[in-house]
Design a protein around this motif. Structure first.
Motif, PDB file in Angstrom:
ATOM      1  N   ALA A 133       0.832  -1.213   0.000  1.00 52.57           N
ATOM      2  CA  ALA A 133       0.000   0.000   0.000  1.00 52.57           C
ATOM      3  C   ALA A 133       0.860   1.254   0.000  1.00 52.57           C
ATOM      4  O   ALA A 133       0.581   2.218  -0.714  1.00 52.57           O
ATOM      5  N   ALA A 134       1.900   1.247   0.808  1.00 52.86           N
ATOM      6  CA  ALA A 134       2.761   2.429   0.912  1.00 52.86           C
ATOM      7  C   ALA A 134       3.468   2.710  -0.405  1.00 52.86           C
ATOM      8  O   ALA A 134       3.533   3.844  -0.869  1.00 52.86           O
ATOM      9  N   ALA A 135       3.981   1.641  -1.027  1.00 51.69           N
ATOM     10  CA  ALA A 135       4.720   1.829  -2.284  1.00 51.69           C
ATOM     11  C   ALA A 135       3.806   2.343  -3.382  1.00 51.69           C
ATOM     12  O   ALA A 135       4.167   3.235  -4.150  1.00 51.69           O
ATOM     13  N   VAL A 136       2.599   1.777  -3.440  1.00 54.01           N
ATOM     14  CA  VAL A 136       1.651   2.205  -4.480  1.00 54.01           C
ATOM     15  C   VAL A 136       1.284   3.673  -4.299  1.00 54.01           C
ATOM     16  O   VAL A 136       1.142   4.426  -5.257  1.00 54.01           O
ATOM     17  N   LYS A 137       1.166   4.102  -3.064  1.00 53.96           N
ATOM     18  CA  LYS A 137       0.813   5.505  -2.803  1.00 53.96           C
ATOM     19  C   LYS A 137       1.955   6.449  -3.152  1.00 53.96           C
ATOM     20  O   LYS A 137       1.746   7.542  -3.653  1.00 53.96           O
ATOM     21  N   ALA A 138       3.176   5.990  -2.849  1.00 57.39           N
ATOM     22  CA  ALA A 138       4.328   6.866  -3.070  1.00 57.39           C
ATOM     23  C   ALA A 138       4.743   6.918  -4.530  1.00 57.39           C
ATOM     24  O   ALA A 138       5.326   7.891  -4.991  1.00 57.39           O
ATOM     25  N   TYR A 139       4.444   5.854  -5.259  1.00 55.22           N
ATOM     26  CA  TYR A 139       4.944   5.738  -6.635  1.00 55.22           C
ATOM     27  C   TYR A 139       4.573   6.918  -7.539  1.00 55.22           C
ATOM     28  O   TYR A 139       5.439   7.430  -8.244  1.00 55.22           O
ATOM     29  N   PRO A 140       3.267   7.361  -7.558  1.00 59.53           N
ATOM     30  CA  PRO A 140       2.943   8.483  -8.462  1.00 59.53           C
ATOM     31  C   PRO A 140       3.819   9.700  -8.214  1.00 59.53           C
ATOM     32  O   PRO A 140       4.285  10.339  -9.157  1.00 59.53           O
ATOM     33  N   ILE A 141       4.042  10.015  -6.944  1.00 57.51           N
ATOM     34  CA  ILE A 141       4.836  11.200  -6.635  1.00 57.51           C
ATOM     35  C   ILE A 141       6.277  10.998  -7.082  1.00 57.51           C
ATOM     36  O   ILE A 141       6.867  11.862  -7.743  1.00 57.51           O
ATOM     37  N   VAL A 142       6.826   9.841  -6.742  1.00 59.01           N
ATOM     38  CA  VAL A 142       8.211   9.555  -7.127  1.00 59.01           C
ATOM     39  C   VAL A 142       8.355   9.598  -8.645  1.00 59.01           C
ATOM     40  O   VAL A 142       9.288  10.192  -9.193  1.00 59.01           O
ATOM     41  N   PHE A 143       7.414   8.959  -9.334  1.00 64.00           N
ATOM     42  CA  PHE A 143       7.472   8.909 -10.791  1.00 64.00           C
ATOM     43  C   PHE A 143       7.446  10.304 -11.389  1.00 64.00           C
ATOM     44  O   PHE A 143       8.256  10.650 -12.254  1.00 64.00           O
ATOM     45  N   THR A 144       6.493  11.120 -10.911  1.00 64.53           N
ATOM     46  CA  THR A 144       6.382  12.475 -11.449  1.00 64.53           C
ATOM     47  C   THR A 144       7.647  13.267 -11.193  1.00 64.53           C
ATOM     48  O   THR A 144       8.141  13.976 -12.076  1.00 64.53           O
ATOM     49  N   VAL A 145       8.174  13.145  -9.982  1.00 68.45           N
ATOM     50  CA  VAL A 145       9.397  13.877  -9.654  1.00 68.45           C
ATOM     51  C   VAL A 145      10.538  13.444 -10.570  1.00 68.45           C
ATOM     52  O   VAL A 145      11.276  14.271 -11.106  1.00 68.45           O
ATOM     53  N   VAL A 146      10.668  12.129 -10.776  1.00 66.04           N
ATOM     54  CA  VAL A 146      11.758  11.635 -11.625  1.00 66.04           C
ATOM     55  C   VAL A 146      11.588  12.126 -13.060  1.00 66.04           C
ATOM     56  O   VAL A 146      12.526  12.621 -13.689  1.00 66.04           O
ATOM     57  N   VAL A 147      10.379  11.993 -13.582  1.00 67.42           N
ATOM     58  CA  VAL A 147      10.136  12.437 -14.963  1.00 67.42           C
ATOM     59  C   VAL A 147      10.399  13.935 -15.103  1.00 67.42           C
ATOM     60  O   VAL A 147      11.045  14.385 -16.052  1.00 67.42           O
ATOM     61  N   THR A 148       9.915  14.712 -14.132  1.00 74.09           N
ATOM     62  CA  THR A 148      10.165  16.155 -14.164  1.00 74.09           C
ATOM     63  C   THR A 148      11.655  16.430 -14.144  1.00 74.09           C
ATOM     64  O   THR A 148      12.160  17.235 -14.930  1.00 74.09           O
ATOM     65  N   ALA A 149      12.361  15.754 -13.252  1.00 71.18           N
ATOM     66  CA  ALA A 149      13.804  15.978 -13.142  1.00 71.18           C
ATOM     67  C   ALA A 149      14.498  15.647 -14.458  1.00 71.18           C
ATOM     68  O   ALA A 149      15.371  16.392 -14.911  1.00 71.18           O
ATOM     69  N   VAL A 150      14.111  14.549 -15.071  1.00 75.22           N
ATOM     70  CA  VAL A 150      14.743  14.159 -16.335  1.00 75.22           C
ATOM     71  C   VAL A 150      14.498  15.221 -17.406  1.00 75.22           C
ATOM     72  O   VAL A 150      15.423  15.675 -18.080  1.00 75.22           O
ATOM     73  N   PHE A 151      13.238  15.639 -17.557  1.00 76.78           N
ATOM     74  CA  PHE A 151      12.933  16.619 -18.594  1.00 76.78           C
ATOM     75  C   PHE A 151      13.574  17.967 -18.308  1.00 76.78           C
ATOM     76  O   PHE A 151      14.139  18.600 -19.197  1.00 76.78           O
TER      77      PHE A 151
END
Lengths: 213, 204, 236
Positions: free
Chosen positions: C25-43
């Motif tokens: 549950a914790a990982a699923v909740k955190a994933y969207p934020i982590v993903f967005t942050v990573v994608v933003t950082a990459v771009f």
């Protein structure tokens, strides 16, 4: 499934985007820029070039990332991709071809929020494979370009008496129809295009029906 | 004209009338033409846009002046990132609002919430933030401008919906112009009327 | 070490699962934020890298464009002459002088002067707010005849085809020969109007009232500033 059938799907999507599901006059998307740039053929070409580039690459990228993107943030990720590509284009143009960049500069914001780019990313690329999505994006960009160029070819000669900045001799003494150059002219131009396109579609449907009888 | 001289109420009033972001600046057209068939849903969309435009303009002002500007927290000129930064702020804000509304009131979610994704890509929202930057508004002026632009957009879309409803009831439209076609003609006439307003009150 | 592709594949598969909602549950909740942050950082990283890498080139282009405008306005380029970038930079260095002064309101003010033989031409900086965004350019005047000799813009964001026509030679040529030292009663030195009548008036652009009004303000501001500084220097 093989890349071959992906390409087939893609080409079918591309053909749809050109006319039967044209983003501008069928789906009614991308209107803001359709009004803003079509008073000059030159600017229309620059805008269309920028848009085709963006829809094609963002379609590809969104599709590649679709399995990893959580549902809740997919729109944000789509916009980020689009914004990044547009800014990249602008920065590169700025450094190597500044005149073109200055022409495009005003439209950077218009491309990022262009409903067509987001619309295709959300409606197609988010649920389809990369090659097909690329072709769909390309088709959407080309469909948009067809409509805009058709309108610009009417607005610039009537409103300014020129075509691609070259004065038209036959219109040298004609009165400039100023409403064609300001935005209301864009509204009316697009409305007339829709009228013509739909009439054409109706005529073809009637002919097909008559032919089948 | 010194931007600091403009009273926020003047900016507010002008943004609704003479500098109407939809009819004078032609931003935010897509929902204007696609959704404005009924007065009811237009008012809902308009209300949502007012809320989002006001809040995101202010948020983006803070982001621009405290994060991106060389005088801000980072000390370097990051203003070339403003498109990405503003878009992130708008998208994140809309997403958060959607989540909050969904949890707080199902009724509100069903009436307004469905418009929120549409608003994220509304070029008027991004446009308002970009204008705020080029016109060098202060924070209070930005709030007035965001609110005024939102109200102006909502008024334009409500007017369009009203006209179309009346037209549907009393008039006949040829089939080839039904829907978006006649909406474009109506929009063109409204825009022509607003050309007459331009320059009456200057807010830039 | 040799299992990098395998580990990468498993990592990606895990991301796909999390995106679909499978996992703790914790990982699923955190994933969207982590993903967005990573994608933003990459771009953001990609865009910044390209921007920084091309920064010097972009600055050079802007400076060359500016020099080209000034050389043309100060009549230092023969019509039809095609200068290489290096030749242009050299000529700019030799024949264009930047004069710094203090404006009457205390701020710094700089304008450009043609040196060497030839007419006493000055290029005044234009700066202000247009209809859509900032407008920057230069206005050339002949100090001896008291007339405007030319105008060009280095940047603006006006609507192409409408306000954008201020960049067109034909429109700019209207300013040639306008006397700038004979202000109207209201203080304006030149007016942008619907039908130019007076020698100090020029035609506005139809359909671009906002831009026309803004440019009138910018031109008058530039002239007023120059005249005040010139008068200040004349009477020590």
């Amino acid at each position: 499934m093989s890349a071959g059938s992906q390409a087939n799907e893609g080409w079918a999507a591309l053909r749809r985007m050109l006319w039967s599901e044209n983003p501008v006059f069928v789906q009614i998307l991308g209107i803001c820029s359709a009004l803003a740039v079509t008073n000059l053929v030159r600017n229309t070409l620059v805008m269309c070039g920028g848009l085709v580039f963006t829809t094609t690459l963002s379609g590809l990228t969104v599709s590649v990332l679709r399995a990893y993107t959580p549902r809740r943030v997919r729109m944000m990720v789509q916009i980020l991709t689009i914004a990044a590509y547009v800014i990249l284009v602008k920065v590169v143009l700025d450094a190597y071809v500044p005149e073109v960049s200055d022409a495009l500069g005003a439209y950077v914001g218009l491309i990022i929020t262009n409903c067509i780019v987001m619309g295709r990313a959300e409606a197609f690329a988010a649920a389809n494979r990369p090659v097909a999505s690329l072709l769909d994006g390309l088709g959407a960009g080309l469909g948009y370009s067809i409509v805009l160029l058709a309108i610009a070819c009417v607005r610039e000669p009537l409103g300014l008496g020129t075509f691609f900045d070259v004065p038209i001799p036959a219109l040298a003494d004609a009165t400039r129809w100023n409403v064609m150059v300001i935005a209301p002219g864009g509204f009316f131009g697009l409305a007339v295009f829709m009228w013509a396109a739909r009439s054409l579609n109706d005529w073809r449907t009637r002919r097909r029906a008559a032919g089948e009888e | 004209m010194n931007p600091a001289d403009l009273h926020p109420l003047v900016i507010l009033f002008a943004a609704i009338t003479t500098d109407n972001i939809l009819l004078a600046r032609f931003l935010g057209m897509c929902p204007f033409l696609g959704v404005s068939g009924q007065l009811r849903s237009s008012l809902g969309l308009g209300a949502a846009v007012i809320f989002v435009m006001t809040c995101t303009s202010v948020l983006n002002w803070l982001v621009y002046h405290y994060l991106l500007h060389p005088d801000g927290v980072f000390g370097i000129d990051l203003t070339y990132l403003r498109y990405i930064a503003f878009i992130i702020v708008i998208a994140a804000f809309v997403q958060i609002v959607e989540m909050v509304v969904e949890r707080v009131s199902m009724l509100l979610y069903l009436t307004l919430g469905i418009f929120l994704p549409l608003i994220t890509v509304n070029c008027a929202i991004l446009g308002a933030s970009l204008f705020m930057v080029t016109r060098e508004y202060t924070l209070v002026q930005t709030a007035a401008f965001g609110l005024g632009s939102g109200v102006g957009w909502a008024v334009a879309i409500a007017a369009m919906a009203g006209i179309r409803e009346k037209l549907a009831r009393h008039g006949k439209v040829i089939p080839q112009l039904e829907g978006a076609g006649i909406a474009l003609v109506i929009a063109g006439i409204m825009a022509l009327a607003f050309v007459g307003f331009s320059g009456v009150i200057r807010i830039n | 070490m040799s299992d990098v592709p395998g580990r990468l594949g498993r990592g990606l598969a895990k991301c796909r699962d999390l995106a679909a909602g499978q996992g703790s549950a914790a990982a699923v909740k955190a994933y969207p934020i982590v993903f967005t942050v990573v994608v933003t950082a990459v771009f953001v990283g990609l865009v910044s890298a390209v921007n920084v890498g091309l920064q010097a080139r972009k600055a050079r282009n802007r400076e060359l464009a500016r020099q080209r405008v000034l050389l043309q306005l100060l009549d230092l380029v023969e019509p039809g002459e095609n200068l290489t970038d290096r030749a242009m930079a050299r000529r700019y260095e030799e024949r264009v002088e930047r004069v710094e002064a203090t404006a009457p309101d205390g701020g710094a003010y700089a304008y450009f002067r043609r040196t060497g033989e030839g007419p006493a031409l000055y290029a005044l900086p234009l700066s202000g707010r247009g209809f859509w965004g900032p407008i920057r350019g230069y206005l050339a005047v002949n100090a001896r005849t008291g007339e405007i000799t030319g105008l060009d813009f280095t940047r603006h964001e006006e609507t192409p085809g409408l306000g954008g026509r201020i960049s067109e030679r034909e429109w700019q040529r209207q300013l040639e020969g306008i006397p700038y030292d004979r202000p109207f009663p209201d203080g304006r030195r030149l007016r942008v109007v619907q039908d130019a009548d007076d020698a100090r008036e020029i035609d506005a652009i139809t359909g671009a009232t906002g831009t026309s009004v803004a440019v009138e303000q910018i031109l008058n501001d530039a002239l007023a500033r120059f005249v005040r500084v010139r008068d200040q220097e004349a009477s020590p």
